[in-house]
Design a protein around this motif. Sequence first.
Motif, short mmCIF file in Angstrom:
data_model
loop_
_atom_site.label_atom_id
_atom_site.label_comp_id
_atom_site.label_asym_id
_atom_site.label_seq_id
_atom_site.Cartn_x
_atom_site.Cartn_y
_atom_site.Cartn_z
N TYR A 124 26.87 36.45 36.11
CA TYR A 124 27.96 36.68 37.07
C TYR A 124 28.02 38.16 37.46
N LEU A 125 28.00 39.04 36.46
CA LEU A 125 28.13 40.48 36.74
C LEU A 125 26.93 41.00 37.53
N LEU A 128 27.21 39.98 41.10
CA LEU A 128 28.30 40.70 41.75
C LEU A 128 27.84 42.11 42.14
N GLU A 203 37.24 27.42 40.76
CA GLU A 203 36.52 28.25 39.80
C GLU A 203 37.53 29.15 39.08
N PRO A 204 37.40 29.47 37.82
CA PRO A 204 36.30 29.04 36.95
C PRO A 204 36.59 27.74 36.20
N GLY B 50 38.88 41.04 39.30
CA GLY B 50 38.25 39.86 39.92
C GLY B 50 39.22 38.73 40.13
N LYS B 52 41.26 35.68 39.60
CA LYS B 52 41.77 35.06 38.37
C LYS B 52 41.19 35.70 37.12
N SER B 54 38.23 36.85 36.64
CA SER B 54 36.86 36.45 36.30
C SER B 54 35.97 37.65 35.94
N THR B 55 36.17 38.78 36.63
CA THR B 55 35.29 39.92 36.38
C THR B 55 35.63 40.59 35.05
#
Lengths: 220, 81
Positions: A124-125, A128, A203-204, B50, B52, B54-55
């Motif tokens: 994910y990171l 991004l 998501e998520p 991010g 919700k 997420s990050t």
Amino acid sequence: MARDRDEQAPLPEIDCAVLECVSVEEACARGAQIWDIKPSDIEAKILTEDKKFFGLLGSNLRVEVCPFAPVSYIKSCYLMNDILEKMDLDLIPELTDDGMINLVGEDAGVVIGRYGETLKALEYLTNLICHYDTSTRRVRLDCGGYRERREQTLARLAESVAREAIRKGGPVSLEPMSSWERRLVHIALRDNDEVETNSTGEEPFRRVVVHPISDSSYQA
Amino acid sequence: MPDYVDLVDLIVKKLVTNPDDVTVTEARSDAGVILITIKVAQEDIGRVIGKKGSTINAIRHVAKAASIKSGERVDVDVKED
């Protein structure tokens, strides 16, 4: 369900440039500057060569340079390398042709984490940070064949959930999963005539729900 | 030993639009938990947290994975003024 299909998006294009220079080394160094990557990650092909004064004064070359893979994937590899080093993990990223970064080394178990959650977090990171063109395929991470094992586990899980839904005569939902995992569940049950699958939620926490076809409460 | 400050700093600086305004600090609680605090420019807070969370959750996962071998306990937070 559109987001469950992003694994099939096309690979990013690889840019190329034609440079006039005196050596292949120079071409690689200039190519490295264009894309902000290492000269060793540039592939160079000599198109034409003009010898100056019969070659005594060297040559003028026209060289085509290209990154060996999509730039966003190469940069993802650099980022993974830096992160893994700071995590003090003994792992090296290796890029495959289909946009998968395979992490190879002794600390495979640590980087996969419970249910692959660490691998997912890193994936994910890195997307991004390095992957801007969302119409193309995101970089994926794998380690020690984890994805293949997970694929088999999910296929078995999908089959057993389908049996449960049929027996119960109503929808059964699975745990929240990543788009890649949801897609595997959809695929595993695609040819099963007795159930239908869809994804629900945001998501998520997005999850797959398996409906028996006989379930009258379900409207497609 | 993993350097949690360096690790988090590396990731956060690449996520924000003002990398020069990023500071990452480490504090050890009495219970032995290492708390990593991220401070970024106001406009970058959303980027670090991010959708919700997420990050920031992904950053936490990565920091926690880094602590597995040493057996330390680590948590990551974003400082909001």
